[in-house]
Design a protein around this motif. Sequence first.
Motif, PDB file in Angstrom:
ATOM      1  N   UNK A   1      64.768   2.141 116.887  1.00 50.63           N
ATOM      2  CA  UNK A   1      63.637   1.497 115.256  1.00 50.63           C
ATOM      3  C   UNK A   1      62.314   2.403 116.308  1.00 50.63           C
TER       4      UNK A   1
ATOM      5  N   UNK B   1      61.863   5.518 117.159  1.00 49.69           N
ATOM      6  CA  UNK B   1      61.347   6.852 117.810  1.00 49.69           C
ATOM      7  C   UNK B   1      62.172   6.871 115.938  1.00 49.69           C
ATOM      8  N   UNK B   2      63.323   5.979 115.690  1.00 49.73           N
ATOM      9  CA  UNK B   2      63.354   6.847 114.227  1.00 49.73           C
ATOM     10  C   UNK B   2      63.647   5.218 113.200  1.00 49.73           C
ATOM     11  N   UNK B   3      62.911   5.737 111.446  1.00 51.99           N
ATOM     12  CA  UNK B   3      63.715   4.425 110.639  1.00 51.99           C
ATOM     13  C   UNK B   3      65.098   4.504 110.937  1.00 51.99           C
TER      14      UNK B   3
END
Lengths: 93, 410
Positions: A39, A41-43
């Motif tokens: 999480x 870097x990204x959902x």
Amino acid sequence: MYRLIGGIVILLALPALADESKLQLKDGAGKELITTYCAVCHSLDYIQINAPFLDRQAWEATINKMINIMGAPVKPEDVPPILDYLSKYYGKP
Amino acid sequence: MLDRRQFVQGTAAMLAACGSSWAPSLVQAQSIAAGAEGLPEGAVEAAILHALPGKRPLLKRTFRPPNYETPLDVFHQAFTPNDAFFVRYHLAVIPEVQAEQWQLTVGGEAVQQPLTLTLRDLKEGFQQVEVAAVCQCAGNRRGLFQPHVPGVQWGYGAMGNAVWRGVRLKEVLHKAGLKPEALEVVCDGADYGVITKTPDFIKSLPVWKALEDTTLIALEMNGAPLPHWNGYPARIVVPGWVGTYWVKQLTALNVSSKPFEGFWMKSAYRIPKGKFPMVDRFISQESDTNTPITEMVVNSLITNITNGQSVESGAAVEVKGIAWDAGYGIQRVAVSTDAGATWRDAALGTDLGRFSWRQWTYRFQAGPRGQQTLMAQATNRVGATQTMSLIGNPAGYHHNVVQQITLIVT
């Protein structure tokens, strides 16, 4: 929230972050490692949408891509529990 | 390229026509379901209608980086409104650029005279031109791949059609002056990854493509500044080529005499050689086995009828849709109402330019009670057509399989 980098004002998309925080992955051993590493870097919906069709080998390839190409700083000892979690809860049945 | 006045008149007429056209409420209600047909279970569960700042609610695929799809009912319109235009980012840090501070650097070892341009320089120092063009993600419809492949699980809506206005990329490059050895134009935007080691999203274009009249640095779409989520204040527009080259929040152009080696060129956005019809090649980036994806394949979409919709036997049904390709032009759209046994031509709407999609309609009378399967297949002017079965490729690009929509006749 604003911060200044190289003369460009950066606005983090806070409304989206608030909604993102409602995302809940399935409970199970290894979940906290996912939240810790992935999480950043990204959902976590990236995991949800890619399920359940990746087998263990395909999840392993994905983790390796995140570490080796995208630069995720995952400690080697944390890789097996992450792979176990993704295969068990988001893997191909 | 369209003359501006001609274009604006055309657009106004088209928008007026669309505004009064049939807009079935059924379609509105089925937007999410339609986008989800055939998607992985997890992608269906994760999809919600959610609004990014400045956007209307769109189909959220992922929050961060933001990947949002345009719902099906929006495609009734010839041009996709800016607040409904799909959003696709690879990296999560997307600077909200201030117009006064924005600068574009033009450099690299293969230019004569490096430049720095402001927004004002671009607006006042170059001719402003317009082109109507479809912007479509290479992976549009990836979620429909069988077997599924990893990536953002898009339905039908990772695309939009807009009038892009800005300056010709070639004029900016000529101002800097290209050396004879110039091979690729490397385009970088302001977005970057959370972790320093994440490869920055940088794309190159072959010089010949960068110098085409229709390749732009766009500052506006549909008569307004680009929305933040679509690249404000400036983005590359490469009509006919997939969206990956349309770099948003453009900050730098570097002209190189060597092939650019970045991850997003060398490893990502590649298709196996020889599997797809392809006219435009990107030779300096080709390997023995694969090639960068370049042009969009010919495709169509039925926009007003969804799978499982009911209709009364004998009722007059109007099928509406759109068809597009890489700019060769749509030759015909054939429609079948009997699961592919027989085909008839749809009526094509106004030609809004070769890179725009083209609306089409087809009328028929619903058959006897039971099921009736609709299909639509577009063919372009160089004879390429939509495929009946999927052309598999590891990254899930170029899905242009003919749709099969089953009507329930009651």
